[in-house]
Design an enzyme around this catalytic site. Structure first.
Site, PDB file in Angstrom:
ATOM      1  N   ASP A 213      31.537  94.591  -3.795  1.00  0.00           N
ATOM      2  CA  ASP A 213      32.490  95.634  -4.165  1.00  0.00           C
ATOM      3  C   ASP A 213      31.824  97.008  -4.151  1.00  0.00           C
ATOM      4  O   ASP A 213      30.683  97.151  -4.586  1.00  0.00           O
ATOM      5  CB  ASP A 213      33.015  95.331  -5.578  1.00  0.00           C
ATOM      6  CG  ASP A 213      34.106  96.287  -6.007  1.00  0.00           C
ATOM      7  OD1 ASP A 213      35.215  96.161  -5.474  1.00  0.00           O
ATOM      8  OD2 ASP A 213      33.845  97.164  -6.850  1.00  0.00           O
ATOM      9  N   GLU A 255      17.982  82.309   1.956  1.00  0.00           N
ATOM     10  CA  GLU A 255      17.507  81.019   1.424  1.00  0.00           C
ATOM     11  C   GLU A 255      18.629  79.995   1.373  1.00  0.00           C
ATOM     12  O   GLU A 255      18.396  78.800   1.295  1.00  0.00           O
ATOM     13  CB  GLU A 255      16.976  81.205  -0.011  1.00  0.00           C
ATOM     14  CG  GLU A 255      15.691  81.979  -0.099  1.00  0.00           C
ATOM     15  CD  GLU A 255      15.346  82.262  -1.572  1.00  0.00           C
ATOM     16  OE1 GLU A 255      15.590  81.385  -2.440  1.00  0.00           O
ATOM     17  OE2 GLU A 255      14.844  83.369  -1.844  1.00  0.00           O
TER      18      GLU A 255
HETATM   19  C1  GLC Z   1      37.040  98.157  -5.141  1.00  0.00           C
HETATM   20  C2  GLC Z   1      38.087  97.106  -5.413  1.00  0.00           C
HETATM   21  C3  GLC Z   1      39.164  97.720  -6.268  1.00  0.00           C
HETATM   22  C4  GLC Z   1      38.533  98.181  -7.562  1.00  0.00           C
HETATM   23  C5  GLC Z   1      37.357  99.115  -7.310  1.00  0.00           C
HETATM   24  C6  GLC Z   1      36.535  99.296  -8.541  1.00  0.00           C
HETATM   25  O1  GLC Z   1      37.521  99.210  -4.382  1.00  0.00           O
HETATM   26  O2  GLC Z   1      38.585  96.597  -4.205  1.00  0.00           O
HETATM   27  O3  GLC Z   1      40.207  96.830  -6.510  1.00  0.00           O
HETATM   28  O4  GLC Z   1      39.489  98.849  -8.336  1.00  0.00           O
HETATM   29  O5  GLC Z   1      36.492  98.615  -6.330  1.00  0.00           O
HETATM   30  O6  GLC Z   1      35.810  98.123  -8.811  1.00  0.00           O
END
Ligand code: GLC
Length: 534
Positions: A213, A255
């Protein structure tokens, strides 16, 4: 309808996989409490196997106060009780593997929940403590420290809310998203160590990959300077330190033969491709394709740029039309502006769903024919539109942090319709699900679409089963009229008509699949795609 394609078993499976994004909270409700859960997913594995997908990417399923749909993680080693238990996640991973489907988990390294033990300890320990060094705590500016330490903008587009929150003890802490999502300090060795252990924890449990993310936001300029007009280097986006972090993640993944897909929103193709060097991330989401308008020239340029930027690093492209953050495809393509841009989202945008659906069907055949991996977001295979959410039911912080102007992302997160005649369209809930479903949801239900050979679901199933006709080689563009995209791969052709008039098909031996019928003279109507055998 074609037979489902069995998942590839070789180590390169991810290079041309179809990966299905599961937003657990809205997929299927196994225990009837109004929230989707792992039991719901396990019960629907046969559906996913029949659809023919190679892997599932689960948006965060960990313990979370759900202030940002689970992207506020309080504990990476615990499943949120609303979704199930760790034992159940392990069963799900194993059962999915038994159906030839791999599992990808979502790791959110930029920030944690304010309920994470580290942040609670940092609050308790007070200014200047080592506990606070795991985050970005600073005194404020101004004579009494009453002004935030810098001027960085929120990473929720459209938000005018500050990215700093002041505590009663005077310190401010940084959060690029909501105040409930404090940013971690990636210059701290404990932060790096902990994340590598989290990766191992999930790889040990049999997951095949990890989605990262906000992957380009982790590293911050240690001085946390104001954002200059044209910052070079940028104080919090795409900093060079990130590559070292991902190189050490890659050693962990190797790994286990694990793979990464990064959420890397960067306009510059060259900077983007750096994350995909052979010792870094395997893949990253293709947001230039996702945001591209329904326009032949623009799409062709997006495809060419994508292929050109990936080639030197040897990474496969990904093709993405939507996800849990953006407007549903059939809605977007049915509007005057068919591009996606967080900045232009508004309530009440006029939409022609019939038009949008026709284009989304064509776009499905386009993306499934391109070289690389395809991401499919739950409900996309049902042609679900963006749902209107009554104001009082909106949950997404993006809406609230925009001062109420951005409709938020709930409209693409509505619980799925499984059975037209059951309560809540068969989602499984005994009571109103966590987000209300629109009145016409039953018309999109899986059980109806399954019986209809012309449904979106039937199109996706057939196309996923058939797409191997395109082989694993590159594409060659073919001459085509204005507004028509035509390319060849292996013995197959993909033709998409984005012009206003019907287009003649190139020479072929057989029509393999169409997103809609040809016209009376065998031409491809507007907003229609066809797969042909040469
Ligand atoms: C990313 C995710 C989103 C979230 C953001 C903060 O963009 O896809 O849904 O709100 O990160 O974590």
């Amino acid at each position: 309808m074609g037979q489902p394609t069995p998942a590839r078993t070789d180590r390169d499976w991810w290079r041309d996989a179809v990966i299905y994004q599961v937003y657990v909270r809205s997929f299927a409700d196994g225990d009837g409490d109004g929230t989707g859960d792992l039991a719901g997913v396990r019960a629907r594995l046969p559906y996913l196997a029949e659809l023919g997908v190679d892997a599932l990417w689960f948006t965060p399923w960990y313990l979370s106060p759900l202030k940002d749909g689970g992207y506020d993680v309080a504990d990476y080693r615990t499943i949120d009780p609303a979704f199930g238990t760790l034992a159940e996640a392990e069963k799900l991973i194993a059962e999915a593997a038994g159906s030839g489907i791999r599992t990808i988990v979502d790791i959110v390294p930029n920030h944690v929940s304010d309920q994470h033990p580290w942040f609670r300890a940092a609050l308790a320990a007070g200014p200047g403590s080592p506990e606070r060094e795991l985050f970005h705590f600073r005194p404020g500016r101004g004579p009494h420290g009453e002004l935030p330490p810098n001027d960085w903008p929120s990473q929720f587009a459209g938000s005018t809310e500050p990215v700093w929150t002041r505590l009663p003890d005077g310190d401010w802490y940084l959060h690029l998203f909501t105040p409930e999502q404090p940013d971690l300090n990636w210059a701290h060795p404990a932060v790096r160590r902990e994340h590598e252990e989290i990766l191992r924890f999930w790889f040990e449990r049999g997951v095949a990959g990890v989605r990262i993310d906000s992957a380009a936001l982790l590293a911050k300029d240690p001085d946390l300077p104001d954002l200059a007009a044209d910052p070079e280097p940028h104080p919090f986006l795409d900093r060079d330190e990130l590559h070292d972090i991902y190189r050490s993640w890659r050693r962990v993944a190797d790994e286990y033969d694990g793979v990464f897909v990064g959420e890397v929103w960067l306009p510059d193709p060259e900077r983007f491709a750096r994350y995909l060097r052979p010792d870094e991330l395997h893949t990253a989401f293709n947001f230039s394709f996702l945001t591209c308008p329904w326009d032949a020239g623009r799409l062709r340029a997006a495809i060419d740029t994508t292929l050109a930027e990936h080639a030197p690093v040897g990474a496969p492209a990904t093709w993405v039309l939507c996800n849990h953050d953006v407007t549903r495809t059939v809605t977007r393509y049915g509007r005057a502006d068919t591009a996606f841009d967080f900045a232009t989202k508004a309530f009440g945008t006029p939409t022609d769903l019939a038009l949008g659906t026709r284009r989304a069907r064509a776009a499905a055949l386009l993306s499934l024919a391109l070289p690389g991996a395809v991401y499919l977001y739950q409900g996309e295979e049902l042609g679900l539109p963006e749902a209107g959410i009554p104001l009082e039911s909106i949950q997404d912080p993006m809406h609230f942090r925009s001062g109420g102007t951005d409709p938020g992302r709930d409209g693409c997160r509505v619980p799925l319709p499984w059975a037209a005649d059951l309560p809540y369209a068969g989602f499984g809930s005994r009571e109103e699900p966590w987000l209300p479903q629109p009145a016409d949801w039953p018309s999109y239900a899986v059980d109806r679409q399954r019986r209809d050979p012309h449904s979106m679901l039937s199109l996706y199933r057939t196309a996923i089963a058939l797409r191997r006709v395109f082989g694993d080689g590159p594409l060659t563009w073919l001459p085509a009229p204005d507004g028509v995209l035509a390319f060849a791969r292996a013995d197959a052709l993909c033709v998409v008509n984005l012009s206003a008039t019907p287009a003649p098909l190139p020479a072929h031996s057989r029509l393999l699949l169409g997103s809609g019928p040809l016209d009376d003279t065998g031409r491809l109507p507007r907003d229609t795609a066809a797969w042909l055998r040469v």
